[in-house]
Design a protein around this motif. Structure first.
Motif, PDB file in Angstrom:
ATOM      1  N   GLN B 196      -2.624  17.352  -0.735  1.00 25.72           N
ATOM      2  CA  GLN B 196      -1.995  17.960  -1.918  1.00 25.72           C
ATOM      3  C   GLN B 196      -1.585  16.887  -2.913  1.00 25.72           C
ATOM      4  O   GLN B 196      -1.435  17.148  -4.108  1.00 25.72           O
ATOM      5  CB  GLN B 196      -0.799  18.801  -1.500  1.00 25.72           C
ATOM      6  N   SER B 197      -1.401  15.688  -2.403  1.00 27.55           N
ATOM      7  CA  SER B 197      -1.178  14.508  -3.243  1.00 27.55           C
ATOM      8  C   SER B 197      -1.221  13.311  -2.305  1.00 27.55           C
ATOM      9  O   SER B 197      -1.087  13.468  -1.105  1.00 27.55           O
ATOM     10  CB  SER B 197       0.158  14.580  -3.972  1.00 27.55           C
ATOM     11  N   PRO B 198      -1.401  12.116  -2.839  1.00 29.18           N
ATOM     12  CA  PRO B 198      -1.445  10.942  -1.945  1.00 29.18           C
ATOM     13  C   PRO B 198      -0.037  10.426  -1.617  1.00 29.18           C
ATOM     14  O   PRO B 198       0.113   9.272  -1.251  1.00 29.18           O
ATOM     15  CB  PRO B 198      -2.218   9.895  -2.768  1.00 29.18           C
ATOM     16  N   GLN B 199       0.984  11.264  -1.727  1.00 28.34           N
ATOM     17  CA  GLN B 199       2.371  10.814  -1.644  1.00 28.34           C
ATOM     18  C   GLN B 199       2.662   9.835  -0.511  1.00 28.34           C
ATOM     19  O   GLN B 199       3.088   8.705  -0.747  1.00 28.34           O
ATOM     20  CB  GLN B 199       3.303  12.022  -1.547  1.00 28.34           C
ATOM     21  N   LEU B 200       2.444  10.264   0.732  1.00 29.46           N
ATOM     22  CA  LEU B 200       2.855   9.379   1.834  1.00 29.46           C
ATOM     23  C   LEU B 200       1.967   8.146   1.933  1.00 29.46           C
ATOM     24  O   LEU B 200       2.435   7.065   2.284  1.00 29.46           O
ATOM     25  CB  LEU B 200       2.878  10.156   3.150  1.00 29.46           C
ATOM     26  N   PHE B 201       0.702   8.307   1.611  1.00 31.66           N
ATOM     27  CA  PHE B 201      -0.180   7.141   1.669  1.00 31.66           C
ATOM     28  C   PHE B 201       0.219   6.090   0.631  1.00 31.66           C
ATOM     29  O   PHE B 201       0.196   4.899   0.888  1.00 31.66           O
ATOM     30  CB  PHE B 201      -1.643   7.544   1.492  1.00 31.66           C
ATOM     31  N   LYS B 202       0.612   6.566  -0.547  1.00 30.39           N
ATOM     32  CA  LYS B 202       0.976   5.558  -1.547  1.00 30.39           C
ATOM     33  C   LYS B 202       2.286   4.889  -1.170  1.00 30.39           C
ATOM     34  O   LYS B 202       2.475   3.698  -1.412  1.00 30.39           O
ATOM     35  CB  LYS B 202       0.973   6.126  -2.964  1.00 30.39           C
ATOM     36  N   GLN B 203       3.164   5.643  -0.513  1.00 26.48           N
ATOM     37  CA  GLN B 203       4.384   4.992  -0.046  1.00 26.48           C
ATOM     38  C   GLN B 203       4.050   3.960   1.045  1.00 26.48           C
ATOM     39  O   GLN B 203       4.603   2.866   1.060  1.00 26.48           O
ATOM     40  CB  GLN B 203       5.382   6.034   0.460  1.00 26.48           C
ATOM     41  N   LEU B 204       3.112   4.320   1.929  1.00 31.92           N
ATOM     42  CA  LEU B 204       2.707   3.365   2.964  1.00 31.92           C
ATOM     43  C   LEU B 204       2.110   2.103   2.343  1.00 31.92           C
ATOM     44  O   LEU B 204       2.268   1.004   2.876  1.00 31.92           O
ATOM     45  CB  LEU B 204       1.693   4.004   3.911  1.00 31.92           C
ATOM     46  N   LEU B 205       1.423   2.260   1.230  1.00 31.88           N
ATOM     47  CA  LEU B 205       0.845   1.077   0.572  1.00 31.88           C
ATOM     48  C   LEU B 205       1.946   0.162   0.045  1.00 31.88           C
ATOM     49  O   LEU B 205       1.771  -1.058  -0.032  1.00 31.88           O
ATOM     50  CB  LEU B 205      -0.099   1.503  -0.554  1.00 31.88           C
ATOM     51  N   MET B 206       3.082   0.763  -0.308  1.00 28.61           N
ATOM     52  CA  MET B 206       4.226  -0.087  -0.671  1.00 28.61           C
ATOM     53  C   MET B 206       4.745  -0.783   0.585  1.00 28.61           C
ATOM     54  O   MET B 206       5.041  -1.975   0.557  1.00 28.61           O
ATOM     55  CB  MET B 206       5.322   0.752  -1.336  1.00 28.61           C
ATOM     56  N   GLY B 207       4.810  -0.043   1.678  1.00 27.16           N
ATOM     57  CA  GLY B 207       5.191  -0.661   2.948  1.00 27.16           C
ATOM     58  C   GLY B 207       4.233  -1.776   3.337  1.00 27.16           C
ATOM     59  O   GLY B 207       4.607  -2.737   4.021  1.00 27.16           O
ATOM     60  N   ALA B 208       2.979  -1.649   2.897  1.00 27.40           N
ATOM     61  CA  ALA B 208       1.969  -2.657   3.206  1.00 27.40           C
ATOM     62  C   ALA B 208       2.021  -3.838   2.239  1.00 27.40           C
ATOM     63  O   ALA B 208       1.243  -4.780   2.358  1.00 27.40           O
ATOM     64  CB  ALA B 208       0.575  -2.031   3.176  1.00 27.40           C
ATOM     65  N   GLY B 209       2.928  -3.763   1.267  1.00 23.31           N
ATOM     66  CA  GLY B 209       3.125  -4.931   0.409  1.00 23.31           C
ATOM     67  C   GLY B 209       2.204  -5.056  -0.779  1.00 23.31           C
ATOM     68  O   GLY B 209       2.088  -6.138  -1.361  1.00 23.31           O
ATOM     69  N   PHE B 210       1.548  -3.951  -1.186  1.00 20.86           N
ATOM     70  CA  PHE B 210       0.632  -4.091  -2.330  1.00 20.86           C
ATOM     71  C   PHE B 210       1.357  -4.167  -3.671  1.00 20.86           C
ATOM     72  O   PHE B 210       0.755  -4.489  -4.686  1.00 20.86           O
ATOM     73  CB  PHE B 210      -0.410  -2.967  -2.337  1.00 20.86           C
ATOM     74  N   ASP B 211       2.643  -3.802  -3.651  1.00 18.37           N
ATOM     75  CA  ASP B 211       3.515  -4.025  -4.802  1.00 18.37           C
ATOM     76  C   ASP B 211       3.240  -3.101  -5.982  1.00 18.37           C
ATOM     77  O   ASP B 211       4.158  -2.527  -6.549  1.00 18.37           O
ATOM     78  CB  ASP B 211       3.437  -5.490  -5.266  1.00 18.37           C
ATOM     79  N   ARG B 212       2.007  -2.979  -6.402  1.00 14.71           N
ATOM     80  CA  ARG B 212       1.665  -2.048  -7.488  1.00 14.71           C
ATOM     81  C   ARG B 212       0.349  -1.358  -7.151  1.00 14.71           C
ATOM     82  O   ARG B 212      -0.698  -2.009  -7.101  1.00 14.71           O
ATOM     83  CB  ARG B 212       1.521  -2.782  -8.825  1.00 14.71           C
ATOM     84  N   TYR B 213       0.417  -0.058  -6.973  1.00 13.48           N
ATOM     85  CA  TYR B 213      -0.762   0.725  -6.609  1.00 13.48           C
ATOM     86  C   TYR B 213      -1.048   1.752  -7.684  1.00 13.48           C
ATOM     87  O   TYR B 213      -0.129   2.318  -8.267  1.00 13.48           O
ATOM     88  CB  TYR B 213      -0.500   1.450  -5.284  1.00 13.48           C
TER      89      TYR B 213
END
Lengths: 588, 588
Positions: B196-213
């Protein structure tokens, strides 16, 4: 505190300046009244220094820090002492004296270290993907991927392409690979399918007059998984009207050039070499030749004819081929046993055996050396381009078996001998493909690319007589032995499309039923058009020098198509199935 | 022939030059020995001239041309005679003398004309979407959409965002709207869900340190369709670490500025106005206020208190509100009957009635005018800002009913009276939203945005006491009365996330079962982060000045979630269902 720069970007230009940094504790060295912290963010690592003199409160906080804590710091950049300079680090000449620090979040002990070259199972990496992705090599891989798409958007936007999204909920077409289905709630018993590619939609966009279309499109195939396949993958997809195959290739070369420059700062030379499919098979034994090295296949028929070696003689009499490759320096490097072990590998291609000779100063040695007289030795060496110390491998069989076997051996030996320059990026176009290929699975000819590929102009009439002899206006772009993408000029006239379906075994009715809606479109002024698709995952994999596309996908499925982090696919509530009018079959 | 330019781009700079054009025959005027053809491509139309003198063979071909034939021509550009100049056409000062022409494809008569403002059913347009899309207004709409994404990629790439793709085959989460499910073949009885949206995945990418997604991501919701909803839609999705809500808004403003410039060449002023959710409801009766015009809601409590009009008096005594809007010049434009008809519309918001007065030079007129004495008239006029000739509309009810009703009437009257400047683009931030809203459907509080939204710092403790009073660090960006997008600072600490789930009615176990995998991630050094998503379809709709997102989607579904061109969804082969271990329920 507002961040002033990234950890990995602190260098001598910041000397004596105050910086605010935010990142993760990579490691801590505690010397009592002096603490060093390596602070990491996506751009790299910088060394922080804490001491009583610099800041007492900060020192106390630093005492409590553990690996992967998230902190923000304010501090002053200073030079490291000469003996403390770390030439391996981008930031190795400086360090930051921290006078203020806040812990933004704590961290439990991670299941593996956040560093390159870890040795843990793939499933553990995927379960904790958010930690796996913190590792510099994974960050780098995804950044390269992002730069590829950045270059793609920029180049195609600048070249008047229109970025158009095509549907992901679409119609199932039983042709080709297996579709992923999506049950409809509004129409119980009916299903959408996730697209295997936007092929027909992009052709329709040409029919709609958009002239130049592109999309970075997700595609879905429910196939049995292999090393570099994923249920979902991404395609750089483009289509243009009124251009020839050659013009499309030239346009694509501009795109590749832009990508290589943006992603790796590598300049590639254009035009990219073009070879026909026939030539690729003859010279490299592969329709996706790795041209970074020689070891080409040489036709030995003239050299070994009627030599008295039955395998060769009979193969040639039956219209087969005898071809060879030369393994440079192979004489010393390979024992008889090692060579014969390779024979096992080519059985899967249908090869019955592998003949070989070692080139010595006295002539040939090895089990079949006796069949070669002095003249044979001279001719074979000359045609093969072999010299003393080389190993010559022969395969005698049908054209296809010879190509597959020697094509495989060529790459396998080259890799073992490390004669491939891993820093080279060798692109090549393979053009003029056969329109059809014989499918062992379906026992009939199927479309080599897809049923919408235009035959060569002079081959159109073969569609009704000998379709398997027709060649297509199609082209693949190959990089370092991998198919990076491919495309073709498409059929834009209904009568040719109908002949094509007929040649593929469709009846008039079955073609109409499945593709009538598309053929109708060809009736209303469809322009000549063609296009291409590049596999983004594979492109990123090659540029990031990885050996599996999973390494360039943020959240891939594992080899069994499941996703260990969220645990997808999963069971769903009965209510959800009821709404879809579906039942799960009882298994016994 | 290689095309030298587009039809729509031929202008005086090409005078006396030879051009090669490719396009569609828009129309033909045959004057016997002189034929004019309007040739169309995506950039516009140019007039071609054929005559005996210019080229006999070309003239003969032109005689056979029909509408929507595809042709390529070679010719010379010349000035039109003064009396033949067409100032309405970009190319109206020139025409092309054609001396060579090839018909590239013929066309049957199309089911509707290829021109703007056609009057045919939506389903016919969708069935022949490839023809519908040839119409200039549709070409323009999709080109605007493409320019929006072009600006998005460019701006975010330039601002160090990393473009990362998140999975489309993911796990079903029963929270929120209904998921589209995708049955798994490898695990029968198990299902992926389309996100329905990439919500949790994009939060995980912050957890992964990508800083700006960022990602331009397709999203899927199996909801009952309304005017501007589609089963699949596209989100411009971004997430950043270590930034405040304000910083994210400022970043977004740069993005909006870039988009408006690229798509429409419009300069917007930044910073964009920010108002709180409370203020938006109070002043505009809407959480997505159209601020292109006034007619704001005014609190009339002070002016009408104890006036003797029972409806007002009782409402105020019960803690309700009496508010009003002024319809400028409404006295003459609306009859009593017309005003009372509007009353029907606001019943859906729970309003019991609509009170109104007309402002005359003598005071007020209308059914309730008698309740206003001279002082009331003066105060009401002053507070409302009304003058002679205006109509004042009152609603007395709870805060919510008053806001909904007057918010609706404000826009409805403004549209009818044409007082909205349709060329203005008025952006506004609505900030400081309630964290929860009461769901009439579920009879409990649900997350106003989603369960990962961070409460205001001072409201964190309300989570355990009076959660419905908490406000969130969330923000919506509104354009011309439409919610263009929204976002928030997210929860990055496990204990707050646990409290949030508890406040939403989860047990410890149910939260763990559904979101345990995500909360685990918060344990390993999760950075503070936040983000935003913009609805691309709606953005394109507003910039293209369309009233339905279908008009800016190449191949949309119709109002019943089906796609008349390919006829999706469709029945599938039994074999396909067998492989998935599924049966279709018998319907009686």
């Amino acid at each position: 505190m507002e961040r002033t720069t990234y950890c990995g970007l602190v260098n001598e230009s910041y000397l004596e300046k105050e910086v605010v940094l935010k990142g993760w504790v990579q490691k801590r060295r505690d010397l009592g009244n002096l603490i060093f912290i390596d602070l990491r963010d996506r751009e790299g690592i910088v060394q922080l220094v804490f001491s009583q003199e610099i800041g007492e409160q900060a020192l106390h906080v630093a005492e409590e820090l553990r690996t992967e804590f998230v902190v923000e710091i304010k501090g002053k950049v200073r030079s490291r002492k000469d003996d403390a300079i770390n030439p391996k680090m981008k930031t190795g000449k400086v360090e930051v004296e921290v006078h203020e620090i806040n812990v933004l979040n704590k961290a439990k002990t991670t299941p593996f270290y956040i560093e390159d070259d870890i040795n843990v199972s793939d499933d553990l990496r995927l379960k904790y993907r958010y930690l796996d992705l913190r590792r510099p090599e994974m960050q780098n891989a995804l950044i390269i991927r992002s730069k590829i798409t950045q270059a793609v958007h920029r180049y195609l936007d600048d070249n008047k392409f229109i970025n158009i999204e095509t549907p992901y909920l679409t119609r199932s077409t039983p042709e080709g690979a297996r579709d992923y289905l999506v049950p409809s709630r509004v129409y119980p018993g009916h299903f959408y399918a996730l697209p295997q590619s936007p092929q027909l939609f992009k052709q329709l966009l040409m029919g709609a007059g958009f002239d130049r279309y592109y999309q970075v499109a997700r595609c879905f195939r429910d196939e049995d998984l292999r090393g570099d396949r994923q249920p979902e993958f991404t395609q750089i997809d483009l289509e243009v009207s009124f251009m020839t195959a050659k013009e499309i290739q030239t346009m694509t070369e501009g795109l590749l050039k832009a990508v290589m420059k943006m992603a790796l700062n590598v300049e590639i030379k254009t035009p990219i070499k073009r070879i026909t499919w026939n030539e690729a098979m003859d010279r490299f034994g592969s329709d996706k030749p790795d041209i970074r090295f020689g070891m080409e296949l040489k036709d030995m028929a003239a050299a070994v004819a009627k030599m008295g070696f039955k395998v060769f003689d009979q193969t040639l009499e039956n219209g087969g081929q005898v071809k060879a490759i030369v393994v440079p320096g192979g004489t010393e490097k390979y024992s008889r046993k090692q060579i014969e072990a390779k024979q096992e590998y080519i059985k899967r291609f249908g090869a019955k055996g592998l003949a070989w000779v070692k080139v010595t100063s006295e002539g040939f040695s090895g089990p079949i050396a006796k069949f070669f007289d002095e003249e044979h030795v001279t001719t074979v060496k000359e045609i093969a381009g072999a010299k003393v110390g080389d190993l010559i491998l022969f395969v005698a069989d049908t054209r296809k078996v010879v190509a597959d076997s020697l094509g495989y051996l060529r790459v396998a030996f080259a890799k073992e001998l490390n004669i491939i320059d891993e820093n080279e990026f060798a692109f090549v176009w393979v053009v003029d493909w056969p329109l059809f290929e014989y499918s062992e699975e379906f026992h009939r000819y199927i479309a080599a690319h897809h049923p919408f590929t235009m035959p060569n102009e002079e081959d159109v009439e073969l569609l009704e007589t000998e379709p398997h002899k027709a060649h297509a206006q199609s082209y693949d772009i190959v990089l370092n032995g991998y198919e990076l993408g491919g495309g073709s000029i498409r059929i834009h006239q209904r009568d040719i499309q109908e002949k094509m379906f007929k040649a593929l075994g469709f009846t008039k009715e079955s073609a109409e039923k499945q593709f009538g809606w598309f053929m109708d479109a060809l009736d209303f002024g469809f322009p000549p058009h063609g296009g291409l698709a590049l596999g983004l995952d594979r492109f990123a994999m090659l540029l990031a020098k990885k050996d599996n596309i999973r390494e360039v996908i943020a959240f891939p499925k594992n080899s069994k198509a499941s996703e260990p982090l969220t645990n997808a696919p999963s069971k769903v509530a009965t209510k959800q199935l009821d709404e879809l009018g579906l039942e799960i079959e009882e298994t016994n």
